[in-house]
Design a protein around this motif. Structure first.
Motif, mmCIF file in Angstrom:
data_model
loop_
_atom_site.group_PDB
_atom_site.id
_atom_site.type_symbol
_atom_site.label_atom_id
_atom_site.label_comp_id
_atom_site.label_asym_id
_atom_site.label_seq_id
_atom_site.Cartn_x
_atom_site.Cartn_y
_atom_site.Cartn_z
ATOM 1 N N LEU A 45 3.584 42.005 -6.245
ATOM 2 C CA LEU A 45 5.285 41.938 -6.750
ATOM 3 C C LEU A 45 5.340 43.474 -7.655
ATOM 4 C CD1 LEU A 45 3.307 38.942 -7.516
ATOM 5 C CD2 LEU A 45 5.636 38.476 -8.224
ATOM 6 N N ALA A 46 6.424 43.838 -7.296
ATOM 7 C CA ALA A 46 6.549 45.464 -7.764
ATOM 8 C C ALA A 46 8.329 45.324 -8.251
ATOM 9 C CB ALA A 46 6.584 46.299 -6.621
ATOM 10 N N ASP A 47 8.371 46.071 -9.423
ATOM 11 C CA ASP A 47 9.670 46.268 -9.902
ATOM 12 C C ASP A 47 10.448 47.016 -8.935
ATOM 13 O OD1 ASP A 47 9.660 45.083 -12.820
ATOM 14 O OD2 ASP A 47 8.403 46.633 -13.113
ATOM 15 N N GLY A 48 11.701 46.759 -8.844
ATOM 16 C CA GLY A 48 12.791 47.410 -7.818
ATOM 17 C C GLY A 48 14.050 47.033 -7.844
ATOM 18 N N PRO A 49 14.823 46.931 -9.237
ATOM 19 C CA PRO A 49 16.104 46.819 -8.983
ATOM 20 C C PRO A 49 16.799 48.016 -8.076
ATOM 21 C CG PRO A 49 15.240 46.141 -11.157
ATOM 22 C CD PRO A 49 14.195 46.695 -10.273
ATOM 23 N N HIS A 50 16.381 49.099 -8.452
ATOM 24 C CA HIS A 50 17.013 50.297 -7.763
ATOM 25 C C HIS A 50 16.179 51.242 -7.089
ATOM 26 C CE1 HIS A 50 16.521 51.880 -11.947
ATOM 27 N NE2 HIS A 50 16.393 52.967 -11.434
ATOM 28 N N GLY A 51 14.958 50.707 -6.963
ATOM 29 C CA GLY A 51 14.097 51.670 -6.249
ATOM 30 C C GLY A 51 12.686 50.895 -6.551
ATOM 31 N N LYS A 105 13.058 47.806 3.318
ATOM 32 C CA LYS A 105 12.136 48.502 4.157
ATOM 33 C C LYS A 105 11.172 49.673 3.386
ATOM 34 C CE LYS A 105 15.796 49.034 7.863
ATOM 35 N NZ LYS A 105 16.764 49.817 8.381
ATOM 36 N N GLU A 106 11.499 50.029 2.217
ATOM 37 C CA GLU A 106 10.598 50.844 1.467
ATOM 38 C C GLU A 106 9.532 49.836 0.695
ATOM 39 O OE1 GLU A 106 11.768 54.011 -1.181
ATOM 40 O OE2 GLU A 106 13.476 54.403 0.016
ATOM 41 N N ALA A 107 9.890 48.762 0.453
ATOM 42 C CA ALA A 107 8.750 47.792 0.063
ATOM 43 C C ALA A 107 7.790 47.359 1.063
ATOM 44 C CB ALA A 107 9.562 46.456 -0.675
ATOM 45 N N VAL A 108 8.405 47.190 2.254
ATOM 46 C CA VAL A 108 7.660 46.985 3.411
ATOM 47 C C VAL A 108 6.499 48.046 3.255
ATOM 48 C CG1 VAL A 108 7.394 46.538 5.741
ATOM 49 C CG2 VAL A 108 8.691 45.328 4.404
ATOM 50 N N ALA A 109 7.022 49.208 3.494
ATOM 51 C CA ALA A 109 6.271 50.555 3.618
ATOM 52 C C ALA A 109 5.162 50.683 2.838
ATOM 53 C CB ALA A 109 7.123 51.659 3.513
ATOM 54 N N GLN A 110 5.431 50.083 1.502
ATOM 55 C CA GLN A 110 4.552 50.141 0.375
ATOM 56 C C GLN A 110 3.749 48.913 0.197
ATOM 57 O OE1 GLN A 110 5.707 51.811 -3.362
ATOM 58 N NE2 GLN A 110 7.055 53.304 -2.698
ATOM 59 N N LYS A 111 4.039 47.969 1.193
ATOM 60 C CA LYS A 111 3.006 46.666 1.336
ATOM 61 C C LYS A 111 3.514 45.873 -0.101
ATOM 62 C CE LYS A 111 -0.514 47.393 4.250
ATOM 63 N NZ LYS A 111 -0.075 48.530 5.399
ATOM 64 N N VAL A 112 4.645 45.620 -0.413
ATOM 65 C CA VAL A 112 5.159 44.632 -1.613
ATOM 66 C C VAL A 112 5.620 43.466 -0.961
ATOM 67 C CG1 VAL A 112 6.910 44.691 -3.338
ATOM 68 C CG2 VAL A 112 5.638 46.811 -2.929
ATOM 69 N N ASN A 113 5.077 42.488 -1.581
ATOM 70 C CA ASN A 113 5.754 41.197 -0.937
ATOM 71 C C ASN A 113 6.949 40.594 -1.524
ATOM 72 O OD1 ASN A 113 2.739 41.302 -0.830
ATOM 73 N ND2 ASN A 113 3.126 39.589 0.614
ATOM 74 N N VAL A 114 7.022 40.976 -2.924
ATOM 75 C CA VAL A 114 8.155 40.380 -3.909
ATOM 76 C C VAL A 114 8.738 41.754 -4.566
ATOM 77 C CG1 VAL A 114 8.877 38.669 -5.512
ATOM 78 C CG2 VAL A 114 7.155 38.283 -4.022
ATOM 79 N N LEU A 115 9.985 41.914 -4.422
ATOM 80 C CA LEU A 115 10.536 43.031 -5.146
ATOM 81 C C LEU A 115 11.322 42.293 -6.335
ATOM 82 C CD1 LEU A 115 10.693 45.867 -4.866
ATOM 83 C CD2 LEU A 115 13.083 45.387 -3.427
ATOM 84 N N LEU A 116 11.214 42.702 -7.553
ATOM 85 C CA LEU A 116 11.565 42.152 -8.778
ATOM 86 C C LEU A 116 12.929 42.534 -8.995
ATOM 87 C CD1 LEU A 116 8.272 42.247 -10.698
ATOM 88 C CD2 LEU A 116 9.251 40.510 -9.208
ATOM 89 N N GLY A 117 13.867 42.027 -8.343
ATOM 90 C CA GLY A 117 15.295 42.285 -8.352
ATOM 91 C C GLY A 117 16.355 41.697 -7.248
ATOM 92 N N PRO A 118 17.406 41.534 -7.686
ATOM 93 C CA PRO A 118 18.122 42.683 -8.730
ATOM 94 C C PRO A 118 18.477 41.665 -9.902
ATOM 95 C CG PRO A 118 19.766 41.158 -6.995
ATOM 96 C CD PRO A 118 18.332 40.917 -6.349
#
Length: 815
Positions: free
Chosen positions: A40-46, A92-105
């Motif tokens: 799980l990674a922070d990611g509202p705008h990146g 797409k960037e989350a997948v490239a970094q192997k992130v399953n859950v993007l914490l946002g918006p």
């Protein structure tokens, strides 16, 4: 259950382990059953994926990723489709970094302009916020991973956010603070939701059966996963019963033991735990699928260009006196302001992105055809006064035809974990502007901040472009608008009051001790200003263009409104047409108008386009606290089409049949709400609205400190050591600010001052546990030696236990 067979093969200990993190960012795995960890990674705008040294405050750098404009910026685009595109790029960037859950918006409402995290939220209006968020979610999840809409719910202040009790009436909760989440769930179909830190009407949100079960899962049909905000778990078992599947970060097994004990004692039914595990497995397995395919790296240049396009569409032109914009060719420009050299392009805290590329205005000027005669910083970034810098800036300004002045709020002013002190931009920047005005009155301000500010200086500028926080390509985007290569089409997603004192929540923000009371009810933002006839600086939905638009020929039916827009100017441009609806009846108190639809339309010069905005299930509804459901009041409804909330161009009406619900209110008992004069509602009237007594809002200084009391309350502690610690922390904060180390001072406020004692265990990943917190509380409550002995004894136990667990894990690994 979908995964009943796998769950039947699990031990109770394994089931419990899945409901808490493996470490700071990963969920637990069970190798023998083929269950992997989710990241799980922070990611509202990146994407903010930290490879090492994890933290939740943005202190340590993350893997480089595209820094898109923040939510507060993108909301100004009023473009749901653009939100979906941003989501695709983020996914797409989350997948490239192997992130399953993007914490946002984040979709929390901008109840008050001073909330420190407003830059991360879309709007003061739930319909606009929900629609754009739904676009983000669809785009992110189309890439095979999960979005995680946050913070559920009524998390509208940063001060004491982990302990504050939000006191709000049911109708306001539904209409204002839950509607954006409802749209995110029903239209965005988000797979996960993050619960907020705060209490809601007495119980922590992730334990609140009413919002978690009755509304989220019952009414909205949500069947995904609820994740705590980091360290946001109070009673882990109560959270599971409410349907909070995942606690983050890890507590090194401490809360797992609580769950196991609760099942054995009968407090927690094992089938409830099984259901939570089933939903966790669904999220884990479905977000793993994308990684079974060959992965492509994303194009940094392509994503950077997308960030620029988003910024271009989100810039708002607020003033253009004498058509000073766009800048004419050959104009001699003096570029002044520290932000031109070091751009303010994102917020601060858990959403800090390490950009792949970063433009500043000075570099962009070198590539452009502008006639820049020089640059001066003009002011110290963090507020320190410097006369020499002002003098140098004025000398440069005397030689120019036009001054481009880059000002705004710095990173230490807008940050997660603390609220702003006022709505002003720093005084040293205003002094610079005043000095420049004395030598050259052709001033164009380029404003950079993530939330509304007061502008007593606005009469001294001829042009004003607000870029909000435009991401890594924001500087170039701004230059293209200045040059006229891009016609600004952004419109404000929040109202700018003349003075902070004009806001409806001025007297009730923030909650300083136990609770915060939402006495203004449904009257926030334009709903208040328009209804109470309060003059504003810039209304909701406002934004200028290099062309002009005419609105024509409105036609209303029971299910839609149709009208025409003509570009009556000489420049191609996009217009945001806004649908507002107002009920003619005054039987139930309501705002004068509410946003119920919008459309962004690109039109060439001289061209006319027909626009249709359909009505939906939210167009005429209100929440009736007597029937406990959404109702429609029988009445004539004004259908208003506007260029902003105060610039209504077309009006018609339609009669709508009602649902014959009883009136839930007695007018005589609620005079403030029926008159919309809600800035000073007394406690008796607020209690009439709530339907019950208001809980105590002040600390009970006679009681011993407990798990959910904050470090700030140590000022009242019985123990001398705790009081001494409080004064040392307060002194350190004051001293760091005094010497200009505001960012470091903020960390003290975020991570220590407002932290509840339970956070010592919940946020340290197993370094400390609750028995150790018991010892700390004994010390705070006046039992120094007893508490210290307990603390050291429990610490030794924890160290031995961890060593034993490590040894067992090593044996298992070798076998």
């Amino acid at each position: 259950m979908k995964y009943a067979e796998i769950i039947s093969r699990m031990t109770l200990e394994e089931k419990a382990s899945l409901t808490s993190g493996k470490d700071f960012w990963q969920s637990m795995d069970i190798g023998r059953l083929g269950i992997g960890s989710m990241f799980l990674a922070d990611g509202p705008h990146g994407i903010r994926k930290q490879a090492a040294a994890a933290d939740h405050l943005g202190l340590n750098p993350s893997i480089p990723a595209t820094c898109f404009p923040t939510a507060a910026t993108v909301a100004n685009s009023w473009n749901e489709a653009l939100g979906e595109e941003i989501g695709e790029f983020l996914g797409k960037e989350a997948v490239a970094q192997k992130v399953n859950v993007l914490l946002g918006p984040g979709v929390n409402m901008k109840r008050n302009p001073l909330c420190g995290r407003n830059f991360e939220y879309f709007s003061e209006d739930p319909y606009l916020a929900g629609k754009i968020a739904a676009g983000y979610i669809r785009g992110i999840q189309a890439q095979g991973i999960s979005a995680c809409v946050k913070h559920f719910c009524v998390n509208n202040q940063e001060e004491r956010r982990m302990a504050i009790d939000t006191v709000v009436d049911e109708r306001t909760l539904r209409e204002i603070y839950l509607t954006a989440f409802e749209i995110a769930v029903k239209e965005g179909r988000t797979k996960s939701i993050m619960s907020s830190y705060n209490r809601l009407n007495g119980s922590y949100t992730n334990e609140n059966i009413h919002i978690m079960q009755d509304i989220l899962r019952g009414e909205w049909g949500f069947n995904g996963v609820v994740v705590t905000d980091w360290g946001g778990s109070n009673d882990r078992v109560a959270g599971l019963i409410a349907g909070n599947e995942l606690e983050m970060p890890t507590t090194a097994g401490e809360t797992n033991e609580e769950i196991i004990e609760a099942v054995k004692s009968g407090r927690l039914k094992e089938e409830v735990l099984d259901q939570c595990v089933d939903r966790l497995l669904e999220l884990t397995f479905t977000t793993e699928e994308v990684y079974k395919k060959s992965q492509k790296e994303f194009s940094k240049e392509k994503h950077h260009k997308m960030a620029q396009r988003v910024a271009e569409e989100s810039i708002v032109m607020l003033k253009n006196e004498e058509n000073i914009l766009p800048i004419k060719k050959g104009t001699k420009l003096a570029v002044i302001g520290d932000f031109a050299e070091k751009p303010r392009y994102q917020g601060a805290g858990s959403s800090i992105v390490n950009p792949t590329i970063l433009h500043n205005a000075l570099d962009c000027f070198k590539e452009a055809e502008f006639n820049s005669i020089g640059y001066e910083p003009g002011f110290e970034r963090y507020g320190k006064k410097n006369k020499k810098k002002i003098e140098k800036a004025c000398e440069l300004a005397k030689k120019a035809d036009v001054i481009l002045l880059y000002i705004g709020l710095d990173e230490a002013t807008e940050a997660e974990g603390l609220d702003r002190q006022n709505m002003k931009i720093p005084e040293n920047q205003v002094e610079l502007l005043n000095a420049l005005y004395e030598v050259n009155q052709n001033i164009v301000v380029v404003l950079s901040c993530g939330s509304a500010v007061e502008m007593p200086w606005i009469k001294k500028v001829k042009g004003l472009l607000h870029g909000y926080l435009g991401g890594q390509a924001g500087s170039r985007a701004m230059l293209r608008v200045l040059a006229g290569d891009v016609n600004p089409s952004g419109k404000l997603a929040e109202t700018y009051p003349v003075h902070y004192e004009d806001t409806s929540s001025f007297n009730n923000f923030p909650g300083k001790e136990v609770s915060v009371e939402y006495r203004e009810s449904i009257y926030i933002g334009y709903r208040y200003y328009d209804t109470a006839n309060i003059e504003v600086l810039f209304p909701f939905g406002y934004g200028l263009s290099y062309t002009t638009f005419e609105y024509l020929d409105i036609k209303v039916s029971e299910d839609k409104v149709t009208f025409k827009i003509k570009n009556s100017g000489s420049v191609a441009g996009a217009e945001v047409a806004q649908l507002y609806v107002g009920c003619s009846s005054n039987e139930i108190f309501r705002p004068k108008k509410e946003l119920k639809g919008f459309a962004k339309v690109f039109i060439n010069p001289g061209e006319t386009k027909t626009v249709t905005i359909a009505f939906d299930d939210k167009t005429f509804r209100y929440f009736n606290v007597k029937t406990n459901k959404w109702e429609i009041e029988q009445s004539d409804y004004k259908i208003m089409i506007g260029a902003s909330s105060s610039d209504i161009r077309l009006i018609d009406s339609v009669f709508i049949e009602g649902t014959d619900a009883p009136n839930p209110y007695n007018k005589e008992l609620l005079p403030s709400y029926y008159s919309s004069k809600v800035s000073k509602v007394n406690v008796e009237e607020f209690e009439k609205l709530l339907g019950h007594k208001v809980p105590a809002s002040k600390w009970d200084k006679t009681k011993p400190l407990g798990y959910n009391d904050t470090i700030a309350q140590c000022q009242y502690a019985k123990g001398w050591f705790a009081r001494f610690a409080f004064y040392m922390i307060s002194f350190a904060y004051w001293f760091l600010r005094k010497i200009g180390k505001r960012m470091t001072a903020n960390v003290i406020m975020m991570s220590i001052y407002h932290m509840p004692f339970r956070g010592i265990a919940r946020m340290t990943g197993g370094v400390a546990n609750m028995p150790m917190v018991d010892g700390i509380l004994m010390i705070a409550n006046g039992h120094f030696f007893k508490g210290l002995s307990h603390l050291l004894r429990e610490r030794n136990k924890l160290v031995k236990k961890n060593k034993s667990n490590e040894a067992i894990a090593e044996v298992v690994k070798e076998s």
